[in-house]
Write an enzyme that holds these catalytic residues in place. Structure first.
Site, PDB file in Angstrom:
ATOM      1  CB  SER A   1      -0.889   0.019   1.244  1.00 42.76           C
ATOM      2  OG  SER A   1      -1.523   1.264   1.407  1.00 42.76           O
TER       3      SER A   1
ATOM      4  CE1 TYR B   1      -4.533  -2.499   4.164  1.00 42.82           C
ATOM      5  CE2 TYR B   1      -3.592  -0.302   3.973  1.00 42.82           C
ATOM      6  CZ  TYR B   1      -3.992  -1.486   3.383  1.00 42.82           C
ATOM      7  OH  TYR B   1      -3.848  -1.676   2.027  1.00 42.82           O
TER       8      TYR B   1
END
Length: 251
Positions: free
Chosen positions: A127, A140
């Site tokens: 990400s 996350y």
């Protein structure tokens, strides 16, 4: 004919990546927790396989069913948005089981066949939060940062066997079902004390200046698999590319 095994193909990046590799003439082992009909074209070059990356037996079955593969794309993942203080450890562990330990387990399972052939590519999808951590995504980001470090180290470790290891770092894609697998409403993860801080953050999520399309990620994965240089990082999407450039300037 080359074969790619892709995790998390029920939607989003994984599904688009499966379409891309099939269009390029590859054989595709498209895996997902619960196989669904109609997501991919009927083709003798596509096999839709059940796979739960948190289940060792499921991993072994899927690797065997896929047969020899030339590339592994670790795309399966789940998201969670909220204040760390309010995030139950049960859900933190669940997220790490998929985003971090699932990637490690899949990678460990495929290395022996790559090593024996002295070839193969492993692509780990992380990400852009690893490039510029965002608020309300500490858990996350931590799960993806672990894979960043793991991938960089593993790239050195496996290069001696002719195995290439790559990172694809997608930006923000509003169209993906980011947090659908966490059965908690956002309100439960953002206590009253955090509401004023969270409001502009969520407004930014709703109207981002730049976004990443699923096709951007599929293209980055395609490039990562086929690139024969020593390049490790492949940011995907205009926002991720901008963040990567900013990080380079900061260094």
């Amino acid at each position: 004919m080359k074969t790619v095994l892709i995790t998390g193909c029920s939607s989003g990046y994984g599904l688009e990546t499966a379409h891309r590799f099939h269009a390029e003439g590859w054989s595709v082992a498209a895996t997902m927790r619960t196989p669904q009909d109609g997501l991919l074209p009927a083709s003798d070059r596509i096999r839709v396989l059940p796979l739960d990356v948190t289940d060792p037996d499921s991993i072994r079955w899927a690797i065997d069913a896929a047969g020899p593969v030339d590339a592994l794309v670790n795309n399966a993942g789940i998201g969670i948005v909220g204040a760390f203080e309010a995030t139950p450890m049960l859900h933190i562990r669940r997220l790490f089981e998929t985003n971090t330990f699932g990637v490690l387990a899949m990678t460990q399972a495929v290395i022996p066949q790559f090593r024996s052939r002295r070839s193969g590519v492993i692509v780990n999808v992380t990400s852009s939060a690893t490039l510029a951590p965002m608020p309300l995504a500490a858990v996350y980001t931590a799960s993806k940062q672990a894979i960043q470090g793991f991938t960089g180290s593993l790239a050195h470790e496996l290069a001696v066997f002719g195995i290439r290891v790559r990172l694809v770092e997608p930006g923000y894609a509003p169209s993906t079902r980011f947090a659908q697998n966490i059965p908690l409403p956002v309100d439960a993860l953002v206590p009253e004390a955090y509401r004023a801080f969270a409001a502009p953050v969520f407004a930014g999520f709703a109207t981002p200046a730049m976004v990443t399309r699923e096709s951007d990620v599929a293209e980055a994965v395609w490039q990562a698999v086929n690139d024969v240089s020593d390049r490790l990082h492949f940011p995907a999407g205009a926002d991720a590319v901008a963040l990567a450039r900013a990080a380079c300037r900061a260094d």
